[in-house]
Design a protein around this motif. Structure first.
Motif, PDB file in Angstrom:
ATOM      1  N   TYR A   1       0.845  -1.186   0.000  1.00 31.75           N
ATOM      2  CA  TYR A   1       0.000   0.000   0.000  1.00 31.75           C
ATOM      3  C   TYR A   1       0.883   1.239   0.000  1.00 31.75           C
ATOM      4  CZ  TYR A   1      -4.076  -2.818   1.352  1.00 31.75           C
ATOM      5  OH  TYR A   1      -5.096  -3.734   1.392  1.00 31.75           O
TER       6      TYR A   1
ATOM      7  N   GLY B   1      -3.081   4.561   0.480  1.00 27.96           N
ATOM      8  CA  GLY B   1      -3.819   3.317   0.634  1.00 27.96           C
ATOM      9  C   GLY B   1      -4.100   2.617  -0.684  1.00 27.96           C
TER      10      GLY B   1
ATOM     11  N   SER C   1       5.356   1.871   3.925  1.00 25.88           N
ATOM     12  CA  SER C   1       4.446   1.037   4.720  1.00 25.88           C
ATOM     13  C   SER C   1       5.168   0.020   5.605  1.00 25.88           C
ATOM     14  CB  SER C   1       3.485   0.294   3.805  1.00 25.88           C
ATOM     15  OG  SER C   1       4.186  -0.652   3.007  1.00 25.88           O
TER      16      SER C   1
ATOM     17  N   LYS D   1      -6.813  -6.542   2.667  1.00 28.04           N
ATOM     18  CA  LYS D   1      -5.700  -6.275   3.581  1.00 28.04           C
ATOM     19  C   LYS D   1      -5.365  -7.532   4.369  1.00 28.04           C
ATOM     20  CE  LYS D   1      -4.195  -3.254   7.312  1.00 28.04           C
ATOM     21  NZ  LYS D   1      -3.750  -4.355   8.159  1.00 28.04           N
TER      22      LYS D   1
ATOM     23  N   HIS E   1       0.327  -4.560   7.256  1.00 31.94           N
ATOM     24  CA  HIS E   1      -0.329  -3.519   6.454  1.00 31.94           C
ATOM     25  C   HIS E   1       0.112  -3.672   4.998  1.00 31.94           C
ATOM     26  CE1 HIS E   1      -2.285   0.164   5.391  1.00 31.94           C
ATOM     27  NE2 HIS E   1      -1.153   0.674   4.944  1.00 31.94           N
TER      28      HIS E   1
ATOM     29  N   GLU F   1       3.234 -13.103   3.177  1.00 30.32           N
ATOM     30  CA  GLU F   1       3.006 -11.822   3.839  1.00 30.32           C
ATOM     31  C   GLU F   1       4.295 -11.476   4.592  1.00 30.32           C
ATOM     32  OE1 GLU F   1      -0.891 -12.098   5.965  1.00 30.32           O
ATOM     33  OE2 GLU F   1      -0.952 -13.998   4.855  1.00 30.32           O
TER      34      GLU F   1
ATOM     35  N   GLU G   1       6.967  -8.574   6.629  1.00 32.25           N
ATOM     36  CA  GLU G   1       7.345  -7.314   7.271  1.00 32.25           C
ATOM     37  C   GLU G   1       8.688  -6.898   6.694  1.00 32.25           C
ATOM     38  OE1 GLU G   1       7.658  -8.515  11.332  1.00 32.25           O
ATOM     39  OE2 GLU G   1       5.513  -8.242  11.710  1.00 32.25           O
TER      40      GLU G   1
END
Length: 195
Positions: free
Chosen positions: A23, A27, A62, A102, A107, A119, A121
């Motif tokens: 994002y 957003g 993000s 999402k 995020h 997913e 980080e």
């Protein structure tokens, strides 16, 4: 045996076809097609991306991103994500007609059409004279049940993952298992050890 010099080129095959998404500050889903991606630890992935990509900028902001495996069924949109630039087409993702939700853990968007998504980080960005790498810590992998085997593991044959060919700019799929890792070389290992 005859060999021909071909000069300097990125002569690696196969290369993955991965969709990297994040994002941006508004957003908006930013996504790109990336082949220069590599697992660098059991829970880490490295993306070798140009720092000027809209998606790279979104990851910096993000601190999270997703990486999805593109498959044969979605090749047209995967290729579109590679030829359209988020820097010049502000609604690139929306124009593809795909859907994102999402992640419940980070995020970052999960593009639902692609069957397997990591997913991540943001762990670090490595910048040197010769390298710009985004390293992500994988916090979860989700998969469409249609690509899972009876034990709940991803089945590469069902996945029908795209493979990128840098030599002739082609897309391929791998759909045949020809051996088992850590097994195919056992007889040579026995000979090498003299047993």
């Amino acid at each position: 045996m005859s060999r021909k010099d071909l000069g300097v080129q990125p002569a690696v095959f196969p290369m993955p076809v991965m969709m990297v998404s994040a994002y941006d500050e508004k957003g908006t889903v930013q996504v790109l097609n990336a082949a220069w991606v590599m697992i660098c630890e059991m829970d880490k992935i490295a993306l070798f991306l140009d720092e000027d990509h809209a998606t790279t900028k979104a990851i910096r902001q993000s601190k999270a991103f997703t990486v999805s495996i593109a498959d044969r069924e979605h090749m047209d949109v995967a290729d579109f994500y590679g030829i359209a630039s988020g820097n010049t087409m502000s609604d690139k993702f929306a124009k593809s007609g795909y859907t994102a939700e999402k992640s419940p853990r980070i995020h970052a968007p999960i593009i639902l059409e692609f069957p397997v998504t990591m997913e991540c980080e943001l762990a670090e960005i490595v910048e040197t004279e010769h390298l710009h790498a985004i390293v992500g810590k994988i916090v979860n992998v989700s998969a469409d049940e249609k690509v899972l085997d009876e034990n709940g593991k991803i089945n590469p044959i069902k996945l029908n993952a795209l493979i990128f060919d840098q030599f002739q700019s082609g897309y391929y799929v791998a759909t045949e298992q020809v051996g088992k890792a850590w097994n195919a070389g056992k007889e040579i290992m026995k000979k090498a050890k003299g047993t």
